[in-house]
Design a protein around this motif. Structure first.
Motif, short mmCIF file in Angstrom:
data_model
loop_
_atom_site.label_atom_id
_atom_site.label_comp_id
_atom_site.label_asym_id
_atom_site.label_seq_id
_atom_site.Cartn_x
_atom_site.Cartn_y
_atom_site.Cartn_z
N TRP A 110 0.59 -1.11 -0.06
CA TRP A 110 -0.06 0.17 0.14
C TRP A 110 0.80 1.29 -0.16
O TRP A 110 0.56 2.18 -0.40
CB TRP A 110 -0.80 0.01 1.17
N VAL A 111 2.14 1.23 0.30
CA VAL A 111 3.07 2.41 0.27
C VAL A 111 3.39 2.92 -0.96
O VAL A 111 3.25 3.85 -1.29
CB VAL A 111 4.44 1.99 1.22
N VAL A 112 3.48 1.98 -1.78
CA VAL A 112 3.52 2.25 -3.27
C VAL A 112 2.58 2.62 -3.76
O VAL A 112 2.49 3.79 -4.70
CB VAL A 112 3.93 0.84 -3.93
N ILE A 113 1.45 2.38 -3.70
CA ILE A 113 -0.01 2.74 -4.25
C ILE A 113 0.00 4.26 -3.52
O ILE A 113 -0.47 5.34 -4.14
CB ILE A 113 -1.14 1.98 -3.55
N ALA A 114 0.16 4.46 -2.30
CA ALA A 114 -0.16 5.75 -1.77
C ALA A 114 0.94 6.88 -2.44
O ALA A 114 0.58 7.91 -2.81
CB ALA A 114 0.25 5.68 -0.24
N GLY A 115 2.10 6.20 -2.74
CA GLY A 115 3.39 7.24 -3.22
C GLY A 115 3.00 7.53 -4.69
O GLY A 115 2.88 8.74 -5.07
N LEU A 116 2.36 6.67 -5.45
CA LEU A 116 2.11 6.90 -6.77
C LEU A 116 0.88 7.95 -6.96
O LEU A 116 0.63 8.73 -7.69
CB LEU A 116 1.63 5.75 -7.53
N LEU A 117 -0.17 7.66 -5.88
CA LEU A 117 -1.36 8.56 -5.92
C LEU A 117 -1.11 9.91 -5.51
O LEU A 117 -1.46 10.90 -5.87
CB LEU A 117 -2.44 8.13 -4.80
N ALA A 118 0.05 9.96 -4.68
CA ALA A 118 0.37 11.39 -4.02
C ALA A 118 1.26 12.13 -5.46
O ALA A 118 1.08 13.23 -5.47
CB ALA A 118 1.57 11.21 -2.79
#
Length: 311
Positions: A110-118
């Motif tokens: 989920w950290v990767v997803i959050a980073g990409l969304l940011a």
């Protein structure tokens, strides 16, 4: 247009902050940047700090800052409102990414997803900021194909140079990132020169004749509409001398582009910590230069309402 410092600082700080956040979200999320606690804390703190400081400073140009929240309700028709919504929404994935990357040391799931969304949120917010100005038809210098790409290029440029300074400071610099910084700085320099050339050659289609519909002869004012300066003249009738424009353009090119390119090129051949010092100097010089560039961006813009006042 009147170059209020609050708006000048806002566009410069948020551009650099969102550029840095987008790079951190992508590179940190996929593990290209180590999940070091202090590196992550300072990097995310700088990115979010620049964004928050810029957003807060922008309220200083409002007549009633306490009513700023009402702008969020006009997102269907206003780019300013869309910018506000996008900026607030972006804080959510950015915060989650910061928690996962900095506090938990994770670069997966989920950290990767959050980073990409940011990163996506940062790019979208910069686009909305650019569209605030690009959508204004009465200001020909802004209503052009150069405005929106310029915002994106300068955001990526300043963000990458800031990231390089941070990585060099922690002795984990990358020659690939250095090359990207150089290329983006040269691209930004070229884009700014092309923008100035385009604006200098502009022929404003609206004149006093076309505005009044009186095609024959030359329309001119017999008397001034007002006996003293008013809000429109102060905000939209600002004028800058040509000699000052030329001087400020040279300062912009020196600080925002030439000096950072020179310093970053030297960094390739020097060891740490000299490379770190030069990288920080390049970032500082570029930020100062972009403040001057943003001031000119507003000062050189001419609103067609000035025709009413014979300007």
């Amino acid at each position: 247009m009147h170059p209020a410092f609050s708006v000048v600082f806002f566009t410069t700080a948020t551009g650099a902050g969102y550029g840095l956040l987008a790079l951190l979200g992508v590179l940190g999320g996929v593990g290209a940047i180590l999940a070091d606690f202090w590196l992550g804390l300072i990097s995310m703190g700088l990115a979010l700090g620049l964004i928050a400081a810029g957003l807060l400073s922008s309220t200083g140009h409002l007549g009633r800052p306490e009513r700023a929240w009402r702008a969020f309700s006009q997102w269907r028709s206003s780019w300013l409102s869309r910018e506000g919504v996008a900026s607030v929404v972006t804080f959510v994935p950015a915060g989650l990414f910061g928690i996962g990357w900095v506090l938990l040391g994770r670069t997966d799931g989920w950290v990767v997803i959050a980073g990409l969304l940011a990163a996506v949120g940062a790019v979208v917010t910069v686009c909305t900021t650019g569209m605030i100005y690009a959508s204004l038809k009465p200001i020909a210098q802004w209503h052009s194909r150069y405005t929106l790409p310029g915002y994106l290029i300068f955001s990526a440029m300043t963000g990458s140079v800031l990231l390089n300074a941070l990585l060099q400071g922690f002795a984990v610099g990358s020659n690939i990132l250095l090359a990207v910084c150089l290329l983006l700085s040269l691209l930004g320099w070229g884009w700014k020169l092309a923008t100035w050339r385009h604006n200098d050659r502009l022929e404003i289609p609206t004149t006093a004749n076309t505005a009044t519909g009186l095609a024959g002869g030359t329309v001119r004012s017999l008397e001034w509409p007002h006996t003293e300066e008013n809000y429109l003249l102060k905000e939209m009738g600002f004028r800058i001398a040509r000699k000052h424009t030329a001087k400020l353009r040279r300062i912009t090119q020196l600080l925002a582009f030439a000096l950072p390119v020179l310093l970053l090129a030297i960094v390739f051949a020097l060891p740490w910590p000299v490379a770190a010092v030069l990288s920080v100097l390049a970032a500082a010089a570029q930020f100062a230069g972009m403040l001057v560039e943003r001031w000119l961006f507003f000062a050189e813009a001419k609103h067609t309402v000035a025709l009413y006042y014979g300007r």
